[in-house]
Design a protein around this motif. Structure first.
Motif, PDB file in Angstrom:
ATOM      1  N   TRP A 776      19.551  58.751 117.654  1.00 43.01           N
ATOM      2  CA  TRP A 776      18.697  59.392 116.652  1.00 43.01           C
ATOM      3  C   TRP A 776      19.496  59.735 115.398  1.00 43.01           C
ATOM      4  O   TRP A 776      19.031  59.533 114.279  1.00 43.01           O
ATOM      5  CB  TRP A 776      18.081  60.661 117.255  1.00 43.01           C
ATOM      6  CG  TRP A 776      17.210  61.407 116.278  1.00 43.01           C
ATOM      7  CD1 TRP A 776      15.935  61.108 115.912  1.00 43.01           C
ATOM      8  CD2 TRP A 776      17.582  62.573 115.536  1.00 43.01           C
ATOM      9  NE1 TRP A 776      15.468  62.011 114.992  1.00 43.01           N
ATOM     10  CE2 TRP A 776      16.467  62.926 114.739  1.00 43.01           C
ATOM     11  CE3 TRP A 776      18.734  63.345 115.464  1.00 43.01           C
ATOM     12  CZ2 TRP A 776      16.480  64.017 113.887  1.00 43.01           C
ATOM     13  CZ3 TRP A 776      18.743  64.439 114.619  1.00 43.01           C
ATOM     14  CH2 TRP A 776      17.627  64.778 113.838  1.00 43.01           C
ATOM     15  N   SER A 780      18.588  58.297 111.766  1.00 46.38           N
ATOM     16  CA  SER A 780      18.088  59.225 110.748  1.00 46.38           C
ATOM     17  C   SER A 780      19.130  59.568 109.690  1.00 46.38           C
ATOM     18  O   SER A 780      18.798  60.160 108.665  1.00 46.38           O
ATOM     19  CB  SER A 780      17.605  60.515 111.412  1.00 46.38           C
ATOM     20  OG  SER A 780      18.709  61.184 112.020  1.00 46.38           O
ATOM     21  N   ARG A 789      14.263  68.423 111.308  1.00 48.47           N
ATOM     22  CA  ARG A 789      13.019  67.962 110.648  1.00 48.47           C
ATOM     23  C   ARG A 789      12.645  66.630 111.266  1.00 48.47           C
ATOM     24  O   ARG A 789      13.447  65.698 111.295  1.00 48.47           O
ATOM     25  CB  ARG A 789      13.218  67.820 109.142  1.00 48.47           C
ATOM     26  CG  ARG A 789      11.897  67.750 108.385  1.00 48.47           C
ATOM     27  CD  ARG A 789      12.056  68.343 106.989  1.00 48.47           C
ATOM     28  NE  ARG A 789      10.770  68.630 106.390  1.00 48.47           N
ATOM     29  CZ  ARG A 789      10.119  67.774 105.587  1.00 48.47           C
ATOM     30  NH1 ARG A 789      10.634  66.606 105.290  1.00 48.47           N
ATOM     31  NH2 ARG A 789       8.942  68.112 105.072  1.00 48.47           N
ATOM     32  N   SER A 791      10.301  63.142 112.237  1.00 51.02           N
ATOM     33  CA  SER A 791       9.781  61.977 111.533  1.00 51.02           C
ATOM     34  C   SER A 791       8.821  61.280 112.482  1.00 51.02           C
ATOM     35  O   SER A 791       8.987  61.309 113.704  1.00 51.02           O
ATOM     36  CB  SER A 791      10.920  61.036 111.151  1.00 51.02           C
ATOM     37  OG  SER A 791      10.416  59.787 110.760  1.00 51.02           O
ATOM     38  N   SER A 792       7.798  60.658 111.893  1.00 53.23           N
ATOM     39  CA  SER A 792       6.830  59.954 112.749  1.00 53.23           C
ATOM     40  C   SER A 792       7.431  58.704 113.364  1.00 53.23           C
ATOM     41  O   SER A 792       6.873  58.125 114.284  1.00 53.23           O
ATOM     42  CB  SER A 792       5.587  59.571 111.917  1.00 53.23           C
ATOM     43  OG  SER A 792       4.934  60.739 111.494  1.00 53.23           O
ATOM     44  N   ARG A 793       8.555  58.305 112.845  1.00 53.87           N
ATOM     45  CA  ARG A 793       9.170  57.096 113.380  1.00 53.87           C
ATOM     46  C   ARG A 793      10.598  57.411 113.830  1.00 53.87           C
ATOM     47  O   ARG A 793      11.417  57.875 113.051  1.00 53.87           O
ATOM     48  CB  ARG A 793       9.213  56.002 112.315  1.00 53.87           C
ATOM     49  CG  ARG A 793       9.658  54.644 112.841  1.00 53.87           C
ATOM     50  CD  ARG A 793       9.865  53.681 111.701  1.00 53.87           C
ATOM     51  NE  ARG A 793      11.046  54.017 110.926  1.00 53.87           N
ATOM     52  CZ  ARG A 793      12.298  53.704 111.281  1.00 53.87           C
ATOM     53  NH1 ARG A 793      12.522  53.076 112.416  1.00 53.87           N
ATOM     54  NH2 ARG A 793      13.308  54.028 110.511  1.00 53.87           N
ATOM     55  N   GLY A 794      10.875  57.198 115.079  1.00 54.09           N
ATOM     56  CA  GLY A 794      12.219  57.388 115.604  1.00 54.09           C
ATOM     57  C   GLY A 794      12.738  56.074 116.154  1.00 54.09           C
ATOM     58  O   GLY A 794      11.977  55.117 116.339  1.00 54.09           O
ATOM     59  N   ARG A 872       4.048  69.126 109.671  1.00 55.82           N
ATOM     60  CA  ARG A 872       3.995  67.688 109.387  1.00 55.82           C
ATOM     61  C   ARG A 872       2.557  67.175 109.381  1.00 55.82           C
ATOM     62  O   ARG A 872       2.236  66.242 108.661  1.00 55.82           O
ATOM     63  CB  ARG A 872       4.816  66.918 110.429  1.00 55.82           C
ATOM     64  CG  ARG A 872       6.262  66.716 110.016  1.00 55.82           C
ATOM     65  CD  ARG A 872       6.925  65.620 110.823  1.00 55.82           C
ATOM     66  NE  ARG A 872       7.240  66.005 112.186  1.00 55.82           N
ATOM     67  CZ  ARG A 872       7.237  65.172 113.217  1.00 55.82           C
ATOM     68  NH1 ARG A 872       6.890  63.908 113.037  1.00 55.82           N
ATOM     69  NH2 ARG A 872       7.541  65.587 114.432  1.00 55.82           N
ATOM     70  N   GLN A 942      14.932  67.979 100.811  1.00 59.18           N
ATOM     71  CA  GLN A 942      13.921  66.992 101.196  1.00 59.18           C
ATOM     72  C   GLN A 942      12.515  67.541 100.959  1.00 59.18           C
ATOM     73  O   GLN A 942      11.616  66.842 100.461  1.00 59.18           O
ATOM     74  CB  GLN A 942      14.082  66.613 102.668  1.00 59.18           C
ATOM     75  CG  GLN A 942      15.314  65.778 102.970  1.00 59.18           C
ATOM     76  CD  GLN A 942      15.488  65.522 104.463  1.00 59.18           C
ATOM     77  OE1 GLN A 942      14.637  65.910 105.269  1.00 59.18           O
ATOM     78  NE2 GLN A 942      16.598  64.889 104.842  1.00 59.18           N
ATOM     79  N   GLU A 946       9.601  66.171  98.522  1.00 58.23           N
ATOM     80  CA  GLU A 946       8.289  65.744  99.039  1.00 58.23           C
ATOM     81  C   GLU A 946       7.155  66.543  98.402  1.00 58.23           C
ATOM     82  O   GLU A 946       6.074  66.010  98.131  1.00 58.23           O
ATOM     83  CB  GLU A 946       8.246  65.924 100.556  1.00 58.23           C
ATOM     84  CG  GLU A 946       9.123  64.932 101.312  1.00 58.23           C
ATOM     85  CD  GLU A 946       9.180  65.229 102.798  1.00 58.23           C
ATOM     86  OE1 GLU A 946       8.372  66.076 103.269  1.00 58.23           O
ATOM     87  OE2 GLU A 946      10.020  64.640 103.502  1.00 58.23           O
TER      88      GLU A 946
END
Length: 977
Positions: A776, A780, A789, A791-794, A872, A942, A946
């Motif tokens: 990970w 990341s 924090r 993320s929808s994608r790992g 999120r 971040q 955003e």
């Protein structure tokens, strides 16, 4: 006269016997090679020139060799030259000529003693049989006369009779080869006998000695005090009357047909004797000047004043002075030991002065000497010096006599001497035990364990030694060779020591120690059922120690029923093993019941501490944190057990999110364990300390401790364990490849290793979790530290590992799954997976975790991760509601930073930008450790990017090019630390 002595026969070899001096020169013949300016080396001319070069007179060599005419100083100089040549030629050190010895002796004596010595030696040389009795009271120089005679007549045999004369007579009999006969007569003596019978036996002893001495045909030098005993009985004359030693010796001296000189403290009734007189001050001064040529005049005068006109004191003082100049005099220790006064105090000082502990109480010296220190003479007082109030130490350790060993040439005398030392050690043991009791009563520690063990061992008091070791088996570490020695003990005593050895192994946590294994085997084969059963229990404990729980359970199942009283500690030992097995099976209620039952028995403090430690472990694994910490706090007396308790407490405090409390506990554990614990244990503790430091954001310190833990790791299993734990530190530092390398290596090792199956299975799963974390971090590009924090994608690799792990944990038995370690792993896997998953899926998984754990740290992490998921998915209502409940988090800086950034993000999302910025400012003011400040800056940057709030960044970072705002804020927060 100038012919070469080495190459010619200028000293006749057949005409008349060579003098001692001529024999010395003859001994160099053919041994010295080469020429120089003085001629052939070793020749007469060469010897003369060499002597002149050393300050000698011309003609000295000829005068000594052919006329025996020269001063003592010239003879000494010539002998030193010859002695050097002998050494140069590689020959043994030569003996000084007799006339030189005689001349030297005369220098140390006053007139009456010179005349006695000269007359005795002259008669011997004339072939006569001189028999001389010399009488003198204290301070008249009897010892000095004997000493010089021994120097002059090295072939003589010296006998010193004082106090109980039996040991000295036996030693003389051994020298004469009649020890067996003499000992048979001595054995006949008894206190219950009539005086006449005692007298008859004593006369038989005298006759045997006289016969042996006459057959030996040597020279006897005898020194005797006035009062003495024989084997504890009074000396008796022919009619059974009590007599003093000189009167008793008269019968022996009258029977002798060999030369003798006897120095006695009082005159025998019927023997002619020559009386000695104390020295004048001038004679005493001359004596000291001869003995101590290196001492200045003022020192000589001080010694004279100390001696108070006593030849005995002069001799002792000069011996002590010489002992500090070993180049001037040899064998000082032996001479001092032969002294009737100094010998005894030196022996006592040797007993009280082991290498490991020099100091001893002055009262102890008095007790072993049997007299007040005020009554000691100046030489006796010089042998020790006060080191602190009430304590002293030997002044001249090199003079202390070694204790006799079992194997020597003089076996009987050696045995008696050994018994004498043992008696002194027993007296010292009893005195130190009394001192220990007094110290305990006063609340002070006055006596070290080493002292008691040392004297019990040296006194050969096995019972006392066993008692001392039973109180604390770790004292065995002070007795390195005791187990080997115990092979000569009675079986009962050795089995008692074996029991202690097993307790020692239990405390060390090391049943692989060779001596512990031998003790196990001895007890397992014991004819006593209670001991053989105890050995089986300990065998099971050893299996548990190695993680072989199945083997331990089998051993315990094989135990035959045995009636154990509540006083029998074997019952408590058995209960603790049963508790360990119940803990392994996940039956914490049963484990707790077993431990409580053991604690209900009247057991020794040491075993009670072990039980308290187990109580803490069971409570910890069962998730009862408060009970665990309370039980562990009661373990504080024994260093090793206390160290283990502090380690477990520190580990639990860390798991509860209280690393600031955990670190002192871990450091204390390391200190307590450092001297005695095995390397495996030290490695584990140091690795755990490093993990605590990771939680504190102290990464540099953690690195050092992980490196040290790896250095200490004794085998592949422990190295894998440390590497696995270190991989999370690498992940926290943002070093993905190092984290992958460490976790992958640990996972491979745990997969191939076979030992400690239960422990290995858990450690393997924990390593897989850490490998997923490393993947990970790699994907990341973010370090693994709070604030997190998601993320929808790992990374798929990480998610696959975590999903498989969760499935495997779900498939293990329920009792194991409920244990604290597996529950923590299960929650950690879901927390990590939540960071890599879409928020709705992640929040659904996290919600069902909340009721699973009562651990406040795990619960807080679940709740903060859940808030992160709500943010999120922009579910600000649920995020706000949950954040409102999180007002009392565990005192963990990482949680503090995570909570602050989640609150700031929520406020920003609700349009409250000023309050959001204030939340970040507030947490930065709380001395947040550098790693968490850096991570806070990265995550806050971040969020600002955003949410499009760059204006909330400090004015100095308005234009952060070429850095992204997240990195710029991370560096800024670091710089403001």
């Amino acid at each position: 006269m100038s012919k070469d002595l080495v190459s010619s026969t200028s000293i006749p070899e057949t005409a008349s016997p060579l003098s001692d001096w001529q024999e010395l020169v003859q001994g160099l013949k053919t041994q010295l090679k080469g020429k120089d300016a003085w001629g052939q080396k070793g020749s007469l001319r060469w010897l003369e020139q060499a002597l002149i070069a050393q300050g000698g007179k011309a003609g000295t060599v000829r005068n000594i060799l052919y006329k025996n005419l020269a001063s003592l100083e010239e003879k000494r100089r010539f002998f030193k030259l010859l002695n050097d040549l002998y050494h140069e030629a590689g020959l043994p050190t030569p003996k000084a000529p007799e006339d030189l010895q005689l001349s030297q002796a005369k220098k140390f004596l006053d007139r009456d003693k010179r005349q006695i010595l000269a007359r005795f030696v002259r008669k011997l040389r004339a072939g006569d049989c001189p028999q001389q009795v010399v009488v003198g009271g204290p301070a008249t120089g009897k010892s000095i006369l004997i000493e010089q005679l021994r120097e002059t007549l090295p072939q003589s045999h010296f006998v010193n009779l004082a106090q109980d004369i039996a040991p000295a007579l036996v030693a003389l009999a051994e020298h004469l080869g009649i020890a067996a006969e003499l000992e048979r007569e001595l054995a006949k003596l008894s206190q219950q006998q009539p005086f006449a019978l005692q007298a008859e036996i004593q006369q038989n002893i005298i006759s045997q000695l006289a016969k042996g001495l006459n057959a030996w045909d040597g020279i006897i030098l005898l020194r005797a005090e006035s009062e003495a005993k024989l084997a504890g009985l009074c000396l008796r004359g022919l009619a059974g009357e009590e007599v003093n030693l000189p009167s008793w010796l008269e019968a022996l001296l009258q029977k002798l047909q060999i030369p003798y000189l006897a120095t006695l403290s009082s005159k025998p009734p019927h023997l002619a004797a020559e009386m000695l007189q104390p020295p004048s001050r001038e004679e005493a001064r001359r004596f000291l000047q001869q003995r101590l040529p290196f001492s200045p005049a003022d020192r000589i005068e001080r010694l004279l004043n100390q001696a108070a006109g006593s030849y005995a004191e002069l001799s002792r003082l000069s011996l002590l002075e010489l002992s500090q100049h070993p180049s001037e005099e040899s064998d000082m220790g032996r001479k001092l030991l032969d002294d009737p006064k100094l010998g005894q105090i030196l022996k006592v000082l040797a007993v009280l002065s082991p290498e490991a502990e020099f100091d001893f109480p002055l009262s102890m010296l008095e007790e072993l000497l049997g007299k007040s220190l005020q009554k000691l003479s100046p030489p006796e007082r010089m042998l020790f010096s006060e080191s602190s109030e009430g304590y002293a130490r030997a002044s001249f350790r090199h003079l202390l006599p070694p204790e006799p060993q079992n194997a020597t040439q003089n076996a009987t005398q050696n045995a008696k001497e050994r018994k004498s030392f043992e008696a002194l050690h027993q007296l010292a043991l009893e005195s130190f035990q009394q001192l220990a009791l007094e110290g305990k009563a006063e609340g002070k520690t006055k006596v070290s364990n080493f002292r008691l063990l040392y004297h019990a061992h040296k006194a050969h008091n096995i019972k006392a030694l066993i008692t001392l070791l039973e109180k604390d088996p770790l004292r065995l570490s002070l007795m390195k060779h005791l187990w080997t020695e115990s092979t000569q003990w009675p079986l009962d005593d050795r089995e008692n020591l074996a029991r202690i050895m097993l307790r020692y192994g239990a405390i060390l946590g090391n049943y692989d120690h060779e001596e512990v294994k031998e003790a196990l085997l001895l007890l397992r084969q014991s004819a006593k059922e209670s001991l053989s059963q105890m050995a089986r229990v300990k065998w099971a404990e050893a299996a548990i120690d190695k993680g072989n729980y199945s083997e331990a359970a089998k051993l315990m199942a094989e135990l035959s029923p045995i009636q154990l009283t509540s006083q029998d500690e074997s019952k408590a030992e058995t209960l603790l093993v049963e508790a360990a097995l119940a803990r392994w099976q996940g039956n914490y209620e049963l484990a707790e019941a077993k431990v409580n039952e053991a604690l209900g028995l009247p057991i020794a403090p040491l075993l009670e501490e072990r039980a308290r430690l187990w109580q803490g472990l069971v409570a910890k694994d069962g998730g009862h944190s408060d009970e665990a910490l309370k039980a562990l706090s009661h373990v504080k007396e024994h260093p090793l057990l206390s160290g283990r308790a502090r380690y477990q407490a520190g580990d639990l405090l860390m798991r509860l999110g209280r690393p600031k409390e955990a670190k002192p506990a871990m450091l204390e554990a390391l200190e307590l364990l450092s001297s005695k614990a095995p390397q495996e244990e030290l490695s584990r503790v140091e690795a755990r300390l490093a993990t605590v430091e990771r939680h504190l954001g102290q990464y540099k310190e953690a690195e050092k401790h992980f490196e040290s833990a790896l250095d200490k790791a004794p085998d592949a299993f422990i190295r894998a364990r440390v590497s696995s734990e270190a991989s999370i530190l690498a992940a926290a530092q943002g070093h993905p490849w190092e984290a992958i390398r460490l976790a992958a290596k640990a996972e491979q090792d745990f997969r191939r290793l076979s030992e400690r199956p239960a422990e290995r299975e858990y450690r393997h799963k924990r390593s897989l979790y850490r490998l997923a974390i490393a993947y990970w971090v790699d994907d990341s590009a973010a370090p693994y530290r709070q604030p997190f924090r998601g993320s929808s994608r790992g990374p798929n690799q990480a998610k696959n590992i975590l999903n498989t792990l969760i499935r495997d944990i779900n498939n293990i038995n329920e009792s194991q799954k409920k244990s604290d370690r597996y529950l923590s792993l299960y929650i950690d896997c879901h927390l990590a997976l939540a960071l890599m998953s879409p928020p709705k899926k992640a929040s659904s998984q996290l919600n069902h975790l909340i009721p699973l754990s009562g651990n406040p740290f795990l619960k807080a992490q679940i709740q903060l991760a859940l808030v992160e998921c709500y943010l999120r998915q922009e579910d600000f209502t649920q995020a706000a509601a949950l954040l409102t409940t999180l007002r009392h988090l565990p005192p963990h800086d990482g949680l503090k930073a995570w909570q602050a950034v989640l609150e700031a993000e929520l406020l920003l999302s609700l349009g409250q930008s000023h309050s959001a910025a204030q939340a970040i400012e507030d947490v930065l003011k709380q001395s947040l450790p550098l790693p968490f400040r850096s991570q806070l800056g990265r995550i806050w940057g971040q969020i600002l990017n955003e949410k499009n709030y760059p204006e909330l960044a400090p004015a100095s970072l308005k234009d952060a090019r070429p850095l992204d705002l997240s990195e710029a804020l991370a560096l800024h927060f670091e710089d403001s630390y």
